[in-house]
Design an enzyme around this catalytic site. Sequence first.
Site, PDB file in Angstrom:
ATOM      1  N   ILE A 128       0.813  -1.210   0.000  1.00 35.20           N
ATOM      2  CA  ILE A 128       0.000   0.000   0.000  1.00 35.20           C
ATOM      3  C   ILE A 128       0.854   1.271   0.000  1.00 35.20           C
ATOM      4  CG2 ILE A 128      -0.218  -0.058   2.528  1.00 35.20           C
ATOM      5  CD1 ILE A 128      -3.062   1.102   2.144  1.00 35.20           C
ATOM      6  N   GLU A 145       7.753  -2.676   0.312  1.00 34.34           N
ATOM      7  CA  GLU A 145       6.769  -2.509   1.392  1.00 34.34           C
ATOM      8  C   GLU A 145       6.024  -1.174   1.280  1.00 34.34           C
ATOM      9  OE1 GLU A 145       4.948  -3.565   3.557  1.00 34.34           O
ATOM     10  OE2 GLU A 145       5.616  -5.641   3.783  1.00 34.34           O
ATOM     11  N   HIS A 146       5.130  -0.962   2.237  1.00 33.53           N
ATOM     12  CA  HIS A 146       4.254   0.209   2.235  1.00 33.53           C
ATOM     13  C   HIS A 146       5.057   1.516   2.200  1.00 33.53           C
ATOM     14  CE1 HIS A 146       5.134   1.325   6.455  1.00 33.53           C
ATOM     15  NE2 HIS A 146       5.268   0.013   6.624  1.00 33.53           N
ATOM     16  N   ASP A 147       4.545   2.452   1.422  1.00 33.16           N
ATOM     17  CA  ASP A 147       5.093   3.813   1.356  1.00 33.16           C
ATOM     18  C   ASP A 147       6.511   3.895   0.804  1.00 33.16           C
ATOM     19  OD1 ASP A 147       2.879   5.417   2.811  1.00 33.16           O
ATOM     20  OD2 ASP A 147       3.305   3.757   4.186  1.00 33.16           O
ATOM     21  N   HIS A 165       8.746   2.905   3.752  1.00 30.07           N
ATOM     22  CA  HIS A 165       9.259   4.255   3.519  1.00 30.07           C
ATOM     23  C   HIS A 165      10.681   4.287   2.949  1.00 30.07           C
ATOM     24  CE1 HIS A 165       5.860   6.225   5.626  1.00 30.07           C
ATOM     25  NE2 HIS A 165       5.928   5.177   6.423  1.00 30.07           N
TER      26      HIS A 165
END
Length: 217
Positions: A128, A145-147, A165
């Site tokens: 996501i 992974e996310h972001d 991130h």
Amino acid sequence: METSGFTKNTKRLLIWGAGDQGTVALDCALAMKRYSRIDFLDIKEKGHRQIPGHTIYEEAKEKVSELIHGYDEVIVASGSNYLREKKIAQVLAAGVPLATLIHPTAVISPLAHVANGCTILAGAVVNINAYVGIGCIVNTHAVIEHDCLAEDYVNICPQVSMGGHARIGRRSFIGIGSTILDHITVGRESIVGAGAVVIRDVPDGTTVVGVPAKRKH
């Protein structure tokens, strides 16, 4: 993000690059069951393999701008970030749509963004709010992974893990089995060696190797 890759196979695909990355792209395209015809255009600087059952055009002998207009979509299949960028620029200048190949076993969040011209291979995860730029390769079982952010023309090898991130700069190469911890930035045109664990930011144009990853002199 391209989401229509699992519809009726009615389109013609040209894979620009008939080496190892080209055969991987073919496998992905066949699994998508979208294309009625898949042919190859070799890259003069790299040559090609034999690929039974598919036409291989030789770049040096073709009027490339005319040839690619005979196809509905083109995917540039070269592991070289520089060559991939160069050929994608030619496709875009010709006004021919770039394909986006996403293997059916890849897991792509509906809230992620995958730009055109990418190849996302079997078992890869794009979570996501992640962003994958134009012309990237996300190899088998890589995890974004996310972001996370992968800028344009990045090559992410098999089994790479990116923590939340994390950021990868344009045209960087992330070696097989490496790990980039969360909130870490890898600069543009950098190389992360196979199996490295990146625990601090990597400047532009830098090669890092080892556990923890350190600059290679």
